[in-house]
Scaffold this motif. Structure first.
Motif, short mmCIF file in Angstrom:
data_model
loop_
_atom_site.label_atom_id
_atom_site.label_comp_id
_atom_site.label_asym_id
_atom_site.label_seq_id
_atom_site.Cartn_x
_atom_site.Cartn_y
_atom_site.Cartn_z
N LYS A 3 0.84 -1.20 0.00
CA LYS A 3 0.00 0.00 0.00
C LYS A 3 0.87 1.25 0.00
CE LYS A 3 -4.00 -1.69 2.51
NZ LYS A 3 -4.85 -1.47 3.69
N VAL A 7 -2.18 6.21 1.63
CA VAL A 7 -3.38 5.43 1.85
C VAL A 7 -3.37 4.85 3.27
CG1 VAL A 7 -4.70 3.41 1.12
CG2 VAL A 7 -3.66 4.91 -0.59
N THR A 8 -2.25 4.34 3.69
CA THR A 8 -2.13 3.78 5.04
C THR A 8 -2.35 4.87 6.09
OG1 THR A 8 -0.52 2.17 4.22
CG2 THR A 8 -0.62 2.49 6.59
N LEU A 10 -4.08 7.63 5.75
CA LEU A 10 -5.50 7.99 5.74
C LEU A 10 -6.35 6.95 6.46
CD1 LEU A 10 -5.91 9.46 2.15
CD2 LEU A 10 -5.92 10.70 4.32
N GLU A 11 -6.06 5.69 6.25
CA GLU A 11 -6.80 4.62 6.92
C GLU A 11 -6.59 4.70 8.43
OE1 GLU A 11 -5.33 1.09 5.07
OE2 GLU A 11 -6.79 1.17 3.43
N ASN A 12 -5.36 4.93 8.85
CA ASN A 12 -5.07 5.05 10.28
C ASN A 12 -5.77 6.27 10.90
OD1 ASN A 12 -3.49 2.77 10.23
ND2 ASN A 12 -1.57 3.90 9.99
N SER A 13 -5.78 7.37 10.17
CA SER A 13 -6.45 8.57 10.66
C SER A 13 -7.95 8.33 10.81
CB SER A 13 -6.23 9.74 9.70
OG SER A 13 -4.87 10.08 9.66
N TYR A 14 -8.55 7.69 9.82
CA TYR A 14 -9.97 7.39 9.89
C TYR A 14 -10.29 6.48 11.07
CZ TYR A 14 -14.53 5.44 8.85
OH TYR A 14 -15.83 5.03 8.96
N THR A 15 -9.48 5.45 11.25
CA THR A 15 -9.70 4.51 12.35
C THR A 15 -9.61 5.22 13.69
OG1 THR A 15 -8.80 2.70 11.03
CG2 THR A 15 -8.88 2.38 13.41
N GLU A 16 -8.62 6.09 13.83
CA GLU A 16 -8.46 6.81 15.10
C GLU A 16 -9.64 7.75 15.35
OE1 GLU A 16 -5.24 9.59 17.45
OE2 GLU A 16 -4.59 8.36 15.77
N ARG A 18 -12.64 7.50 14.14
CA ARG A 18 -13.89 6.74 14.27
C ARG A 18 -13.98 5.98 15.60
NH1 ARG A 18 -18.61 5.49 14.38
NH2 ARG A 18 -19.57 3.89 13.11
#
Length: 64
Positions: A3, A7-8, A10-16, A18
């Motif tokens: 990846k 992208v990684t 952004l995914e980590n930011s979203y998870t945190e 959320r």
């Protein structure tokens, strides 16, 4: 497939955001907003008084 770092991230930011972030309640937001408005009004009044005093001093000094 590897990846992209973006992208990684952004995914980590979203998870945190959320799952790990605690969001304030509506009443907490309203109370905070009222406190900020009152503090802003007080600071504006202090600046107004300081401006009026400095204007009066300048008029005394320069006899305008």
């Amino acid at each position: 497939m590897k990846k992209l770092k973006l992208v990684t991230a952004l995914e980590n930011s979203y998870t945190e955001l959320r799952y790990k972030t605690s969001w304030p309640t509506k009443s907490q937001v309203v109370k905070s907003a009222i406190i900020v408005m009152i503090a802003s009004l007080i600071i504006a009044l202090i600046v107004l008084v300081m401006d009026q005093i400095s204007e009066a001093l300048m008029k005394l000094l320069y006899h305008i």
